[in-house]
Design a protein around this motif. Structure first.
Motif, short mmCIF file in Angstrom:
data_model
loop_
_atom_site.label_atom_id
_atom_site.label_comp_id
_atom_site.label_asym_id
_atom_site.label_seq_id
_atom_site.Cartn_x
_atom_site.Cartn_y
_atom_site.Cartn_z
N ALA A 175 0.83 -1.21 0.00
CA ALA A 175 0.00 0.00 0.00
C ALA A 175 0.86 1.26 0.00
O ALA A 175 0.45 2.32 -0.50
CB ALA A 175 -0.92 0.00 1.21
N LEU A 176 2.07 1.16 0.54
CA LEU A 176 2.97 2.31 0.60
C LEU A 176 3.57 2.67 -0.75
O LEU A 176 4.13 3.76 -0.91
CB LEU A 176 4.10 2.04 1.60
N GLN A 177 3.45 1.78 -1.73
CA GLN A 177 4.05 2.04 -3.04
C GLN A 177 3.38 3.19 -3.77
O GLN A 177 3.95 3.77 -4.70
CB GLN A 177 3.98 0.77 -3.89
N ASN A 178 2.17 3.52 -3.36
CA ASN A 178 1.46 4.66 -3.97
C ASN A 178 1.25 5.81 -2.98
O ASN A 178 0.56 6.78 -3.30
CB ASN A 178 0.10 4.21 -4.50
N ALA A 179 1.84 5.71 -1.79
CA ALA A 179 1.67 6.74 -0.77
C ALA A 179 2.52 7.96 -1.10
O ALA A 179 3.56 7.86 -1.75
CB ALA A 179 2.04 6.19 0.60
N LYS A 180 2.07 9.13 -0.62
CA LYS A 180 2.79 10.38 -0.82
C LYS A 180 3.03 11.07 0.52
O LYS A 180 2.20 10.96 1.43
CB LYS A 180 2.03 11.30 -1.77
N ALA A 181 4.14 11.78 0.62
CA ALA A 181 4.46 12.48 1.87
C ALA A 181 3.53 13.67 2.09
O ALA A 181 3.10 13.94 3.20
CB ALA A 181 5.91 12.95 1.85
N LEU A 182 3.23 14.40 1.02
CA LEU A 182 2.34 15.55 1.10
C LEU A 182 1.26 15.41 0.05
O LEU A 182 1.47 14.83 -1.01
CB LEU A 182 3.10 16.86 0.86
N GLY A 183 0.07 15.97 0.36
CA GLY A 183 -0.99 15.99 -0.63
C GLY A 183 -0.76 17.07 -1.66
O GLY A 183 0.03 18.01 -1.44
N GLU A 184 -1.44 16.99 -2.79
CA GLU A 184 -1.25 17.98 -3.85
C GLU A 184 -1.70 19.37 -3.42
O GLU A 184 -1.21 20.38 -3.91
CB GLU A 184 -2.02 17.53 -5.10
N GLY A 185 -2.65 19.43 -2.48
CA GLY A 185 -3.15 20.73 -2.03
C GLY A 185 -2.27 21.40 -1.00
O GLY A 185 -2.42 22.59 -0.72
N ASP A 186 -1.33 20.65 -0.41
CA ASP A 186 -0.49 21.22 0.64
C ASP A 186 0.46 22.30 0.11
O ASP A 186 0.68 23.32 0.77
CB ASP A 186 0.33 20.11 1.32
N ILE A 187 1.02 22.07 -1.07
CA ILE A 187 2.03 22.99 -1.61
C ILE A 187 1.46 24.39 -1.88
O ILE A 187 2.09 25.39 -1.49
CB ILE A 187 2.66 22.41 -2.90
N PRO A 188 0.28 24.53 -2.53
CA PRO A 188 -0.27 25.88 -2.70
C PRO A 188 -0.56 26.59 -1.38
O PRO A 188 -0.38 27.81 -1.27
CB PRO A 188 -1.57 25.64 -3.47
N VAL A 189 -0.99 25.84 -0.36
CA VAL A 189 -1.23 26.45 0.95
C VAL A 189 0.09 26.92 1.56
O VAL A 189 0.17 28.00 2.15
CB VAL A 189 -1.94 25.46 1.90
N ILE A 190 1.13 26.11 1.41
CA ILE A 190 2.47 26.50 1.87
C ILE A 190 2.92 27.77 1.16
O ILE A 190 3.52 28.67 1.77
CB ILE A 190 3.46 25.35 1.64
N ALA A 191 2.62 27.88 -0.14
CA ALA A 191 2.97 29.09 -0.90
C ALA A 191 2.21 30.30 -0.36
O ALA A 191 2.78 31.40 -0.24
CB ALA A 191 2.67 28.88 -2.38
N CYS A 192 0.94 30.12 -0.02
CA CYS A 192 0.13 31.21 0.57
C CYS A 192 0.78 31.72 1.86
O CYS A 192 0.85 32.93 2.10
CB CYS A 192 -1.28 30.73 0.87
N ILE A 193 1.22 30.78 2.68
CA ILE A 193 1.85 31.13 3.95
C ILE A 193 3.11 31.97 3.71
O ILE A 193 3.34 32.99 4.36
CB ILE A 193 2.19 29.86 4.76
N ALA A 194 3.93 31.54 2.75
CA ALA A 194 5.18 32.26 2.45
C ALA A 194 4.92 33.64 1.89
O ALA A 194 5.66 34.59 2.18
CB ALA A 194 6.02 31.44 1.47
N VAL A 195 3.87 33.79 1.10
CA VAL A 195 3.54 35.09 0.51
C VAL A 195 3.19 36.09 1.61
O VAL A 195 3.63 37.24 1.59
CB VAL A 195 2.37 34.95 -0.48
N VAL A 196 2.40 35.67 2.58
CA VAL A 196 1.92 36.58 3.62
C VAL A 196 2.97 36.79 4.71
O VAL A 196 3.18 37.91 5.17
CB VAL A 196 0.61 36.05 4.24
N LEU A 197 3.63 35.71 5.14
CA LEU A 197 4.53 35.80 6.28
C LEU A 197 5.98 36.05 5.91
O LEU A 197 6.75 36.53 6.74
CB LEU A 197 4.46 34.50 7.10
N GLY A 198 6.38 35.70 4.69
CA GLY A 198 7.80 35.72 4.36
C GLY A 198 8.44 34.39 4.75
O GLY A 198 7.83 33.59 5.47
N VAL A 199 9.66 34.16 4.32
CA VAL A 199 10.29 32.86 4.50
C VAL A 199 10.58 32.56 5.96
O VAL A 199 10.28 31.47 6.46
CB VAL A 199 11.60 32.77 3.68
#
Length: 253
Positions: A175-199
């Motif tokens: 079952a782990l052969q298709n598992a992912k560390a992060l979901g596809e939606g996590d990266i855009p949310v992370i980008a939103c955080i960086a835009v507002v807060l800075g690195v």
């Protein structure tokens, strides 16, 4: 105005509940309110945010079916965030942009909790208003988003490779052969955080998100439950904590 901002947030929280329930199911958001259990229409005088949930003891006034606590929680959270934001920013164009961003992130969080996936258009809306809400120049905000999101794309690739190719073989778990560390939606949310807060502040927000996410993971281990934990809600929680801490420190100084 403080009381009005809280009431406004609570009322809008009721609408966010509509979005959370209906958007994943493809139900029109302009349709009148109805009970998710029996489908009967709910009159407006039975649909008072927060109060109706308490008065009817979390049950539908018609069928007596149990209404999920999520309805009450979303209204209360939205009211509190609106009040806190008004106290820190006051009414301005920045307040409006941040409010739309936060409301979008609330909807994304609760949809992710329930369905473990989120609509792409909500992610785009969140990212758009993140750029409007920031005080930095566009190119600086874009650079922050690319640096921070790009780092996590690389990290996600490395961890996913480990899970799918090494851990799956060591544990003999296909079952782990298709598992992912992060979901596809996590990266855009992370980008939103960086835009507002800075690195730099985003690193703190991510650390807080990781701490918050560990808590349900520990409970799952104790209860021996093998359930997937969505990360967007904890990203948003870490973001909100760091945002209000930052803005409060600026006001005090």
């Amino acid at each position: 105005m403080e009381a009005f901002s809280f009431i406004f947030g609570v009322i809008f929280g009721s609408f966010l509940n509509v979005l959370i329930y209906r958007l994943p199911k493809g139900i029109s958001i302009i349709k009148g309110s109805f009970c998710p259990k029996c489908g009967n229409n709910i009159p407006f005088f039975y649909n008072i945010p927060l109060l109706s949930y308490l008065f009817f003891k979390a049950k539908c006034a018609t069928c007596k079916g149990k209404i999920p606590f999520r309805y009450f929680a979303v209204e209360l959270i939205t009211g509190c965030i609106t009040l806190l934001l008004f106290l820190q920013v006051s009414f301005s164009l920045e307040f409006v942009y941040l409010l739309i961003l936060f409301y979008t992130l609330i909807v994304l969080s609760f949809i992710d909790f329930e369905y473990k996936q989120v609509p792409d258009y909500l992610l785009l809306i969140g990212l758009f208003f993140a750029f409007l809400a920031t005080n930095d120049e566009f190119l600086i905000s874009l650079k922050n988003a690319c640096i921070f999101a790009g780092f996590f794309v690389l990290l996600e690739f490395i961890i996913t490779f480990y899970i799918q190719n090494i851990k799956a073989r060591l544990t003999n778990n296909k079952a782990l052969q298709n598992a992912k560390a992060l979901g596809e939606g996590d990266i855009p949310v992370i980008a939103c955080i960086a835009v507002v807060l800075g690195v730099e502040s985003s690193i703190v927000a991510m650390f807080l998100a990781g701490i918050f996410a560990i808590i349900p993971s520990i409970f799952n281990i104790i209860l021996k439950k093998d359930s997937q934990i969505p990360f967007i809600p904890f990203l948003v929680l870490g973001f909100l904590f760091e945002f209000f801490i930052n803005i409060s420190s600026k006001v005090l100084t």
